[in-house]
Write a protein that holds these residues in place. Structure first.
Motif, PDB file in Angstrom:
ATOM      1  N   CYS A   1      40.233  29.158  27.691  1.00  0.00           N
ATOM      2  CA  CYS A   1      39.716  28.980  29.049  1.00  0.00           C
ATOM      3  C   CYS A   1      39.171  30.304  29.576  1.00  0.00           C
ATOM      4  CB  CYS A   1      40.812  28.477  29.984  1.00  0.00           C
ATOM      5  SG  CYS A   1      41.220  26.788  29.647  1.00  0.00           S
ATOM      6  N   GLN A   2      39.812  31.393  29.164  1.00  0.00           N
ATOM      7  CA  GLN A   2      39.334  32.705  29.588  1.00  0.00           C
ATOM      8  C   GLN A   2      37.888  32.930  29.132  1.00  0.00           C
ATOM      9  OE1 GLN A   2      40.752  35.805  31.230  1.00  0.00           O
ATOM     10  NE2 GLN A   2      38.529  35.783  31.157  1.00  0.00           N
ATOM     11  N   ILE A   3      37.597  32.559  27.895  1.00  0.00           N
ATOM     12  CA  ILE A   3      36.228  32.786  27.427  1.00  0.00           C
ATOM     13  C   ILE A   3      35.261  31.831  28.126  1.00  0.00           C
ATOM     14  CG2 ILE A   3      36.073  31.328  25.342  1.00  0.00           C
ATOM     15  CD1 ILE A   3      34.920  34.098  24.149  1.00  0.00           C
ATOM     16  N   ALA A   4      35.764  30.653  28.480  1.00  0.00           N
ATOM     17  CA  ALA A   4      34.900  29.748  29.240  1.00  0.00           C
ATOM     18  C   ALA A   4      34.566  30.370  30.596  1.00  0.00           C
ATOM     19  CB  ALA A   4      35.572  28.398  29.419  1.00  0.00           C
TER      20      ALA A   4
ATOM     21  N   LEU B   1      47.016  27.948  33.605  1.00  0.00           N
ATOM     22  CA  LEU B   1      46.261  28.291  34.814  1.00  0.00           C
ATOM     23  C   LEU B   1      46.692  29.648  35.362  1.00  0.00           C
ATOM     24  CD1 LEU B   1      46.014  24.964  36.863  1.00  0.00           C
ATOM     25  CD2 LEU B   1      44.204  26.167  35.639  1.00  0.00           C
ATOM     26  N   ALA B   2      48.026  29.857  35.367  1.00  0.00           N
ATOM     27  CA  ALA B   2      48.545  31.116  35.924  1.00  0.00           C
ATOM     28  C   ALA B   2      48.007  32.327  35.179  1.00  0.00           C
ATOM     29  CB  ALA B   2      50.067  31.099  35.896  1.00  0.00           C
ATOM     30  N   CYS B   3      47.839  32.176  33.851  1.00  0.00           N
ATOM     31  CA  CYS B   3      47.329  33.319  33.054  1.00  0.00           C
ATOM     32  C   CYS B   3      45.928  33.707  33.489  1.00  0.00           C
ATOM     33  CB  CYS B   3      47.243  32.936  31.591  1.00  0.00           C
ATOM     34  SG  CYS B   3      48.776  32.896  30.786  1.00  0.00           S
ATOM     35  N   ASN B   4      45.118  32.694  33.791  1.00  0.00           N
ATOM     36  CA  ASN B   4      43.727  32.997  34.113  1.00  0.00           C
ATOM     37  C   ASN B   4      43.494  33.285  35.587  1.00  0.00           C
ATOM     38  OD1 ASN B   4      42.595  32.968  31.585  1.00  0.00           O
ATOM     39  ND2 ASN B   4      42.471  30.740  31.555  1.00  0.00           N
TER      40      ASN B   4
ATOM     41  N   PHE C   1      40.372  35.222  37.446  1.00  0.00           N
ATOM     42  CA  PHE C   1      39.538  34.346  38.278  1.00  0.00           C
ATOM     43  C   PHE C   1      39.432  34.886  39.705  1.00  0.00           C
ATOM     44  CE2 PHE C   1      39.023  30.572  40.982  1.00  0.00           C
ATOM     45  CZ  PHE C   1      37.831  30.107  40.469  1.00  0.00           C
ATOM     46  N   VAL C   2      40.590  35.263  40.266  1.00  0.00           N
ATOM     47  CA  VAL C   2      40.593  35.760  41.652  1.00  0.00           C
ATOM     48  C   VAL C   2      39.770  37.042  41.756  1.00  0.00           C
ATOM     49  CG1 VAL C   2      42.067  36.711  43.460  1.00  0.00           C
ATOM     50  CG2 VAL C   2      42.769  34.668  42.218  1.00  0.00           C
ATOM     51  N   LEU C   3      39.988  37.953  40.803  1.00  0.00           N
ATOM     52  CA  LEU C   3      39.231  39.212  40.848  1.00  0.00           C
ATOM     53  C   LEU C   3      37.727  38.957  40.712  1.00  0.00           C
ATOM     54  CD1 LEU C   3      41.483  41.698  38.881  1.00  0.00           C
ATOM     55  CD2 LEU C   3      40.963  41.677  41.318  1.00  0.00           C
ATOM     56  N   SER C   4      37.359  38.032  39.823  1.00  0.00           N
ATOM     57  CA  SER C   4      35.933  37.736  39.649  1.00  0.00           C
ATOM     58  C   SER C   4      35.339  37.196  40.940  1.00  0.00           C
ATOM     59  CB  SER C   4      35.708  36.682  38.573  1.00  0.00           C
ATOM     60  OG  SER C   4      36.260  37.108  37.393  1.00  0.00           O
ATOM     61  N   VAL C   5      36.095  36.313  41.607  1.00  0.00           N
ATOM     62  CA  VAL C   5      35.598  35.748  42.856  1.00  0.00           C
ATOM     63  C   VAL C   5      35.405  36.851  43.883  1.00  0.00           C
ATOM     64  CG1 VAL C   5      36.185  34.267  44.801  1.00  0.00           C
ATOM     65  CG2 VAL C   5      36.559  33.464  42.461  1.00  0.00           C
TER      66      VAL C   5
END
Ligand SMILES: Nc1ncnc2c1ncn2[C@@H]1O[C@H](COP(=O)(O)OP(=O)(O)OP(=O)(O)O)[C@@H](O)[C@H]1O
Ligand SMILES: [Mg+2]
Length: 632
Positions: free
Chosen positions: A480-483, A545-548, A552-556
């Motif tokens: 999911c990280q690479i996605a 989900l918790a791992c990503n 995700f938050v930082l990217s946003v």
């Protein structure tokens, strides 16, 4: 018609260092001639006193041809008597039959000894057209923030003319011309004292470079744009150890640099000077055998296949058919490649750190008993099957923005030279992502399983269940990280990412039904234990989900508050602002180019500025005269 027959005796071949070629011929009256053609500077040096009758007239013609951008050749001949020729021919044959590294040198010496005392005949000129699209390509490269130097074997006038033709030079630029073509040097040359002559030459170049520095410094901070034009002989002195730094500093401060009449070796030396002196990445592009040296010396060598043979192509890293393809090679493929490779490498760090650290934590957790958390086959296949294809797809197909946008927004190319995507900060962020994910996955999973009944009869889960669950979470998390990191999805990305995850379940089922001697801790673990228990599926979902989440938050946040160029362009394209809100698009377009000093965009801007200042001056003049009238 009157036919004359000449017999060819010898051929003294052309090379770019000699810049000339000759033939020795015998006519019907047994008279031997040497006919020589070559670069004007070389031929004029070799004229006899009596052979200079047309020198002045030819020089005028040559200058005219050069100004018209034509490539010129000077022609000369000399008569040889039988005895002198025979002596020389022995020498030449000896040189020709020499085997070993000094053959070329001996041939050059032999040729040099006879190509003297020439009588000038005149000059020819041919048009050597620029390939199509060269000015546009140079403009784009300039807008992308690349510095462009021209190193050519042509004479100064021709080179300057070509410089104008492809917008490297323009009228309002201040030219600094460094050459040995000045009265002091000519006077010293007439004295026949070699040592004194060399000294005068060196001093003259040093003085010209110093003067250049002063001129540029005086105008520093103003809009003045400088171009440096240096000729091959002057460059010979400027590249000496004690002067090269000065030359480099001056050249760097000029918007365009044109080196003319340079030999192949000098081309390579100039490339090395920039590469080592500035520590920048250099790219050399050329089409002829005389460019091979610099193509090999530069960090990236690009050969153009064309009329001048294949030597440049054979020596290069990349071969293109036309100069203008350089634009796409650099601005599109260069940009994509840089991003692909840097993201791929960072991702590799991330996924192996995440996976490896969980093993390490388990060692501490099991009091260093040596018990491994995962089945041996799980460990071996992690990098081979379950996480390898998506990252390969990213490394081959990823496009943060499309090719058209790369060309429309040339500044985006600067992300590469500024190394924004493979800096230590970025690598560290990915490592931190790996470490945080490993902590989340390990401690969350262990805590979920630790104090709860797993089986119906109230027993807790065994370590094989813990291992398989944790492994499943990791497979989900890294894929999911690479996605999340991929911006360009085609069916290939979908097949590789979701296929890798599916492959894991399929493997687990097949491997699980094999004899327990082979499958050991994985025996029936999925079919009998994991699949029927909701906690397994729930853990996969929540922990995955918790791992990503941090990434995700930082990217946003980054997209929202500190967006980079490609983020903005992606948003505009995604929200179709380019068609619905052209103003926004135009605003972004304005930012999309580096402030270039060369190229026709720069020329256009300079012209507008000139017109504006003229109008302004006229208006103020009018106002002044109006005011003074009123006063009177
Ligand atoms: N076949 C030839 N015979 C004699 N002189 C030549 C010949 N070819 C080139 N020259 C002369 O030698 C000079 C140097 O040639 P060289 O091949 O090094 O560079 P170039 O082709 O002029 O420029 P560039 O470096 O841009 O390709 C030319 O400018 C020309 O005056
Ligand atoms: Mg050439």
């Amino acid at each position: 018609m009157d036919f004359r027959e000449y017999k060819l005796l010898n051929l003294l071949e052309f090379n770019s260092t000699r810049k000339r070629m000759s033939v020795v011929m015998k006519d019907e009256n047994e008279q031997i001639f040497l006919f020589c053609k070559g670069a004007d500077s070389v031929i004029f040096e070799r004229l006899s006193k009596a052979g200079r009758e047309y020198e002045e007239a030819t020089k005028v013609h040559l200058a005219k041809y050069g100004d018209a951008g034509l490539r010129t050749l000077a022609l000369a001949y000399r008569k040889l008597d039988e005895a002198a020729y025979a002596d020389w021919n022995d020498l030449f044959i000896k040189a020709k039959t020499t085997i070993g590294p000094d053959r070329e040198l001996k041939l050059d010496e032999a040729a040099d000894s006879i190509e003297r005392e020439l009588i000038l005949v005149g000059a020819t000129a041919v048009e050597d057209k620029l390939q199509s699209g060269v000015p546009e390509c140079i403009d784009k490269l300039a807008l992308a923030g690349l510095k462009i130097w021209v190193l050519t074997g042509d004479k100064m006038e021709t080179a300057i003319n070509i410089g104008f033709a492809c917008s490297l030079l323009r009228q309002d630029m201040k030219q600094i011309i460094v050459s040995l073509d000045n009265p002091e040097v000519t006077a010293a040359g007439d004295l026949n004292n070699k040592e004194a002559f060399l000294k005068v030459c060196k001093e003259s170049i040093l003085e010209q470079l110093t003067r250049g520095h002063q001129e540029v410094s005086v105008d520093a901070g103003s809009d003045a744009v400088y171009a440096l034009v240096i000729d091959g002989k002057a460059l010979g002195y400027a590249l000496e150890d004690d002067m090269k730094e000065k030359f480099l500093q001056l050249a760097i401060r000029c918007a365009s640099v044109i080196c003319c009449r340079v030999s192949p070796k000098q081309k390579a030396l100039v490339t090395r000077l920039v590469k080592e002196g500035k520590g920048r990445t250099t790219l050399a592009v050329g089409d002829g055998a005389n460019d091979v040296g610099m193509i090999q010396e530069a960090d990236i060598g690009v050969g153009i296949s064309g009329v001048e043979g294949m030597q440049a192509v054979m020596a290069s890293d990349f071969a293109i058919a036309q100069f203008r393809f350089l634009e796409r090679l650099l601005i599109v493929h260069g940009h994509w490649c840089y991003k692909r490779i840097s993201t791929m490498v960072c991702y590799f760090f991330y996924k192996n750190i995440m996976f490896g650290l969980t093993l390490f934590y388990f060692q501490a957790y099991s009091n260093f008993t040596g018990q491994t958390l995962y089945n041996d086959w799980f460990m071996s296949l992690f990098n081979v099957f379950f996480t390898s294809l998506p990252v390969l797809a990213l490394g081959v197909f990823e496009q943060d923005v499309s090719a058209d946008i790369c060309l429309e927004f040339p500044t985006i190319y600067q992300q590469g030279p500024k190394n924004m995507f493979f800096s230590w900060a970025r690598i560290e962020r990915w490592i931190a992502n790996g470490v945080s994910s490993s902590i989340i996955v390990f401690f969350l999973t262990v805590n979920i399983f630790q104090h709860h009944a797993f089986r119906e009869s109230g027993e807790t889960a065994g370590f094989e269940v813990l291992g398989a669950t944790m492994y499943t979470v990791i497979i989900w998390a890294v894929n999911c990280q690479i996605a999340l990191a991929t911006s360009y999805f085609t069916w290939i990305q979908h097949v590789t990412i979701w296929g890798s995850i599916s492959l894991w379940y399929i493997f687990l089922m097949i491997y699980g039904v094999i004899n327990p001697v082979i499958s050991s801790t994985a025996y029936m673990v999925f079919i009998e234990t994991l699949a029927p228990s909701p906690i397994f599926w729930l853990t996969t979902l929540v922990v995955g989900l918790a791992c990503n989440l941090p990434y995700f938050v930082l990217s946003v946040f980054q997209r929202q508050f500190w967006p980079m160029d490609h983020h903005i362009i992606q948003e505009i394209k995604y929200l179709k602002r380019d068609t619905e809100d052209p103003e926004m698009w135009a605003k972004e377009m304005k930012k999309a180019v580096e402030k270039a000093k060369i190229g026709f965009t720069a020329r256009f801007e300079a012209t507008i500025k000139q017109v504006r200042s003229k109008v302004h001056r006229r208006q103020t003049n009018k106002k002044h005269s109006h005011d003074s009238h009123e006063l009177q």
